[in-house]
Design a protein around this motif. Sequence first.
Motif, short mmCIF file in Angstrom:
data_model
loop_
_atom_site.label_atom_id
_atom_site.label_comp_id
_atom_site.label_asym_id
_atom_site.label_seq_id
_atom_site.Cartn_x
_atom_site.Cartn_y
_atom_site.Cartn_z
N GLY A 162 0.82 -1.21 0.00
CA GLY A 162 0.00 0.00 0.00
C GLY A 162 0.85 1.26 0.00
O GLY A 162 0.53 2.23 -0.69
N LEU A 163 1.94 1.26 0.75
CA LEU A 163 2.80 2.44 0.82
C LEU A 163 3.34 2.82 -0.56
O LEU A 163 3.45 4.01 -0.88
CB LEU A 163 3.96 2.22 1.79
CG LEU A 163 3.60 2.23 3.27
CD1 LEU A 163 4.82 1.90 4.11
CD2 LEU A 163 3.02 3.57 3.67
N LEU A 164 3.66 1.83 -1.36
CA LEU A 164 4.14 2.12 -2.72
C LEU A 164 3.06 2.83 -3.54
O LEU A 164 3.35 3.80 -4.25
CB LEU A 164 4.57 0.83 -3.42
CG LEU A 164 5.77 0.12 -2.82
CD1 LEU A 164 5.97 -1.23 -3.51
CD2 LEU A 164 7.02 0.97 -2.94
N ILE A 165 1.84 2.38 -3.42
CA ILE A 165 0.73 2.99 -4.16
C ILE A 165 0.46 4.41 -3.68
O ILE A 165 0.27 5.33 -4.49
CB ILE A 165 -0.53 2.12 -4.04
CG1 ILE A 165 -0.28 0.77 -4.73
CG2 ILE A 165 -1.76 2.81 -4.61
CD1 ILE A 165 -1.30 -0.29 -4.40
N TYR A 166 0.45 4.61 -2.36
CA TYR A 166 0.19 5.94 -1.82
C TYR A 166 1.27 6.92 -2.23
O TYR A 166 0.98 8.05 -2.64
CB TYR A 166 0.09 5.91 -0.30
CG TYR A 166 -0.79 4.82 0.25
CD1 TYR A 166 -1.95 4.41 -0.42
CD2 TYR A 166 -0.47 4.17 1.42
CE1 TYR A 166 -2.74 3.39 0.08
CE2 TYR A 166 -1.26 3.17 1.93
CZ TYR A 166 -2.39 2.77 1.25
OH TYR A 166 -3.17 1.77 1.75
N ALA A 167 2.54 6.49 -2.14
CA ALA A 167 3.65 7.35 -2.53
C ALA A 167 3.60 7.68 -4.02
O ALA A 167 3.84 8.81 -4.43
CB ALA A 167 4.98 6.69 -2.16
N ARG A 168 3.27 6.70 -4.83
CA ARG A 168 3.18 6.92 -6.28
C ARG A 168 2.08 7.93 -6.61
O ARG A 168 2.26 8.81 -7.45
CB ARG A 168 2.93 5.60 -7.01
CG ARG A 168 2.79 5.74 -8.50
CD ARG A 168 4.07 6.21 -9.15
NE ARG A 168 3.89 6.24 -10.61
CZ ARG A 168 4.54 7.05 -11.40
NH1 ARG A 168 5.43 7.88 -10.92
NH2 ARG A 168 4.32 7.03 -12.69
N ASN A 169 0.93 7.82 -5.96
CA ASN A 169 -0.15 8.78 -6.20
C ASN A 169 0.26 10.18 -5.80
O ASN A 169 -0.03 11.15 -6.52
CB ASN A 169 -1.42 8.35 -5.47
CG ASN A 169 -2.22 7.37 -6.29
OD1 ASN A 169 -2.82 7.74 -7.29
ND2 ASN A 169 -2.20 6.11 -5.89
N LEU A 170 0.95 10.33 -4.68
CA LEU A 170 1.42 11.65 -4.28
C LEU A 170 2.45 12.19 -5.27
O LEU A 170 2.45 13.38 -5.59
CB LEU A 170 2.00 11.61 -2.86
CG LEU A 170 0.94 11.54 -1.77
CD1 LEU A 170 1.57 11.22 -0.42
CD2 LEU A 170 0.17 12.85 -1.69
#
Length: 102
Positions: A83-91
């Motif tokens: 999930g952290l990878l997805i959240y960071a990518r969206n930001l």
Amino acid sequence: MTAQIFDWLHVGNWREFWWVIIGLAGQLMFTARFLVQWLASEKAGESVVPVYFWYFSLAGGATLLTYALYRADPVFVLGQSMGLLIYARNLWLIHTSNQREA
């Protein structure tokens, strides 16, 4: 009183108590993202995902990952780290999009 709180939280000492508090704080941040998204959507009159949704996701996910690492729970660690990878990518996408528009 302390013994009752420890029993209720299923902890045996202060160190465990504080780790549970960290885990609960992470879960509260993670849950807050849904409130932020819901309120932004109600205000806009349509479904929207505000940037704060991703910040709460990242903060809550990182805190929960820390707690999961402490607990040595591989399922929990894997779920939070992905999930952290997805959240960071969206930001990152939001940030680069805002730079192009400026």
